[in-house]
Enzyme design. Structure first.
Site, short mmCIF file in Angstrom:
data_model
loop_
_atom_site.label_atom_id
_atom_site.label_comp_id
_atom_site.label_asym_id
_atom_site.label_seq_id
_atom_site.Cartn_x
_atom_site.Cartn_y
_atom_site.Cartn_z
N GLY A 13 0.84 -1.20 0.00
CA GLY A 13 0.00 0.00 0.00
C GLY A 13 0.87 1.25 0.00
O GLY A 13 0.49 2.30 0.53
N ARG A 16 0.28 5.52 -1.94
CA ARG A 16 -0.28 6.82 -1.53
C ARG A 16 -0.48 6.85 -0.01
O ARG A 16 -0.24 5.86 0.68
CB ARG A 16 -1.61 7.10 -2.25
N ASP A 63 -1.68 -7.57 -5.18
CA ASP A 63 -2.93 -7.62 -4.43
C ASP A 63 -2.63 -8.49 -3.23
O ASP A 63 -2.38 -9.69 -3.38
CB ASP A 63 -4.05 -8.23 -5.30
N VAL A 64 -2.62 -7.89 -2.04
CA VAL A 64 -2.16 -8.64 -0.86
C VAL A 64 -3.08 -9.81 -0.49
O VAL A 64 -2.73 -10.62 0.35
CB VAL A 64 -1.95 -7.72 0.38
N ASN A 90 1.16 -2.38 5.32
CA ASN A 90 0.39 -1.14 5.46
C ASN A 90 -0.90 -1.14 4.63
O ASN A 90 -1.84 -0.42 4.97
CB ASN A 90 1.29 0.03 5.05
N SER A 143 -4.82 -0.04 13.97
CA SER A 143 -5.58 1.21 14.05
C SER A 143 -6.12 1.33 15.47
O SER A 143 -6.33 0.31 16.15
CB SER A 143 -6.76 1.17 13.07
N TYR A 156 -13.86 -3.52 10.13
CA TYR A 156 -12.52 -2.91 10.19
C TYR A 156 -11.90 -3.12 11.58
O TYR A 156 -10.73 -3.51 11.71
CB TYR A 156 -12.66 -1.42 9.86
N ALA A 158 -12.61 -5.42 13.71
CA ALA A 158 -12.29 -6.85 13.89
C ALA A 158 -10.99 -7.18 13.15
O ALA A 158 -10.13 -7.90 13.68
CB ALA A 158 -13.44 -7.70 13.36
N LYS A 160 -8.48 -5.16 12.47
CA LYS A 160 -7.31 -4.54 13.10
C LYS A 160 -7.02 -5.16 14.47
O LYS A 160 -5.85 -5.28 14.86
CB LYS A 160 -7.51 -3.02 13.20
P1 NAD Z 1 -5.13 4.93 1.60
O1 NAD Z 1 -6.43 4.43 1.12
O2 NAD Z 1 -4.75 6.35 1.35
O3 NAD Z 1 -3.94 4.01 1.03
C1 NAD Z 1 -4.03 2.61 1.06
C2 NAD Z 1 -3.16 2.05 -0.05
O4 NAD Z 1 -3.34 0.61 -0.05
C3 NAD Z 1 -3.58 2.54 -1.45
O5 NAD Z 1 -2.43 2.94 -2.17
C4 NAD Z 1 -4.25 1.32 -2.08
O6 NAD Z 1 -4.10 1.26 -3.49
C5 NAD Z 1 -3.51 0.18 -1.39
N1 NAD Z 1 -4.30 -1.07 -1.39
C6 NAD Z 1 -5.62 -1.23 -1.15
N2 NAD Z 1 -5.98 -2.52 -1.30
C7 NAD Z 1 -4.84 -3.20 -1.62
C8 NAD Z 1 -4.57 -4.56 -1.90
N3 NAD Z 1 -5.53 -5.49 -1.90
N4 NAD Z 1 -3.30 -4.91 -2.20
C9 NAD Z 1 -2.31 -3.97 -2.23
N5 NAD Z 1 -2.52 -2.66 -2.00
C10 NAD Z 1 -3.77 -2.28 -1.68
O7 NAD Z 1 -5.09 4.60 3.17
P2 NAD Z 1 -4.19 5.20 4.35
O8 NAD Z 1 -5.00 6.19 5.09
O9 NAD Z 1 -2.87 5.59 3.84
O10 NAD Z 1 -4.09 3.89 5.27
C11 NAD Z 1 -2.96 3.05 5.27
C12 NAD Z 1 -3.08 2.05 6.42
O11 NAD Z 1 -3.24 2.76 7.66
C13 NAD Z 1 -4.29 1.12 6.31
O12 NAD Z 1 -3.93 -0.17 6.80
C14 NAD Z 1 -5.30 1.77 7.24
O13 NAD Z 1 -6.24 0.84 7.74
C15 NAD Z 1 -4.39 2.29 8.34
N6 NAD Z 1 -4.97 3.39 9.12
C16 NAD Z 1 -5.45 4.51 8.48
C17 NAD Z 1 -6.01 5.54 9.24
C18 NAD Z 1 -6.57 6.79 8.61
O14 NAD Z 1 -7.20 7.59 9.31
N7 NAD Z 1 -6.35 7.01 7.31
C19 NAD Z 1 -6.07 5.40 10.65
C20 NAD Z 1 -5.57 4.25 11.24
C21 NAD Z 1 -5.03 3.25 10.46
#
Ligand code: NAD
Length: 250
Positions: A13, A16, A63-64, A90, A143, A156, A158, A160
């Protein structure tokens, strides 16, 4: 001296958001980085940014949720960057869905990406990490929802909470191999996705419960990743570090 020179990392991930910031900060600390994302163009963009800073990086589509794709991601890392020391799990999805209207496919998708993906990536990475014969580091993105829950996010939360339990169990399993496994639990992150997901009143209400009175920044999370990947964190394993301005302190 850059703390992570001669180390190689995979960031899933990484195309971005938080993942992009993690890639950039790991590279600035001296690591070579494989940027892995389901969105290949985004991953290539981040790898190009890193290369333009004169650090070594490559991109791959993954694709993870696919065992084959994940195995091929690890192979790409070893073939193009030479080794694997650090895995940052991530990649994640967080579609809001109240339980009453949540479809089975909503549930399955969130568990598949956020939890099964972590299992597949760790399983695929461990042989390469052992081969590198260095201090391996696995860092899983949890998270605060996995610690205290969140309305509209039962799937979500569950997934995390599952990541946190998985982290503890694997930390015990691989400690004798000199590999540490830790998780980070960010609070709500200040980015575009957050603005799209949460109405302003919900964010304002959340902030009243954050002692440090601001949202988490992607940089806050990335700095913690760099620390957990460094030799300074060699005696930390099985931990979940909340990067949340004190929201979940107890
Ligand atoms: P985001 O949506 O901006 O980025 C997620 C990235 O993961 C994207 O580039 C997407 O293309 C990629 N992705 C999605 N599905 C995928 C798959 N099957 N295989 C490979 N790549 C895949 O999200 P973010 O805000 O940067 O979040 C990143 C991590 O942090 C996530 O695990 C999210 O749960 C966690 N998180 C986010 C927040 C928040 O507020 N944004 C808070 C706590 C935890």
């Amino acid at each position: 001296m850059e703390s992570l020179s001669h180390k190689t990392a995979i960031v899933t991930g990484g195309g971005r958001g938080i993942g992009r910031e993690i890639c950039l900060k790991l590279a600035m600390a001296g690591a070579d980085v494989l940027v892995a994302d389901i969105d290949l163009a985004a991953a290539q963009g981040v790898a190009a940014e890193i290369n333009s800073l004169n650090n070594r990086s490559a991109a791959c589509r993954v694709d993870v949720t696919s065992k084959q794709a994940v195995l091929s991601m690890v192979e790409t890392c070893v073939n193009t960057l030479g080794r694997l020391d650090i895995l940052v799990n991530n990649a994640g999805v967080f579609p809001i869905a109240p339980l009453a209207t949540m479809s089975e496919s909503d549930w399955d998708r969130v568990i598949a990406v956020n939890l099964k993906g972590v299992f597949l990536c760790c399983q695929a990475a461990l042989p390469a990490m052992r081969q590198a014969n260095a201090a391996g580091r696995i860092i899983n993105m949890a998270s605060v929802s996995g610690l205290v829950g969140a309305v509209g996010f039962t799937h979500y939360a569950a997934s995390k909470a599952g990541v946190i339990g998985f982290t503890r169990a694997l930390a015990r399993e691989v400690a004798s191999m000199n590999i540490t496994v830790n998780a980070i639990a960010p609070g709500i992150v200040d980015n575009e996705m957050t603005a799209q997901t949460f109405p302003k009143f919900a964010l304002d209400q959340y902030l009243t419960q954050v002692p440090l009175r601001r949202l988490t920044l992607a940089e806050d999370v990335a700095e913690m990743v760099v620390f957990l990947a460094s030799s300074g964190a060699s005696y930390l394993t099985g931990q979940t570090i909340a990067v949340d301005g004190g929201y979940t302190m107890h």
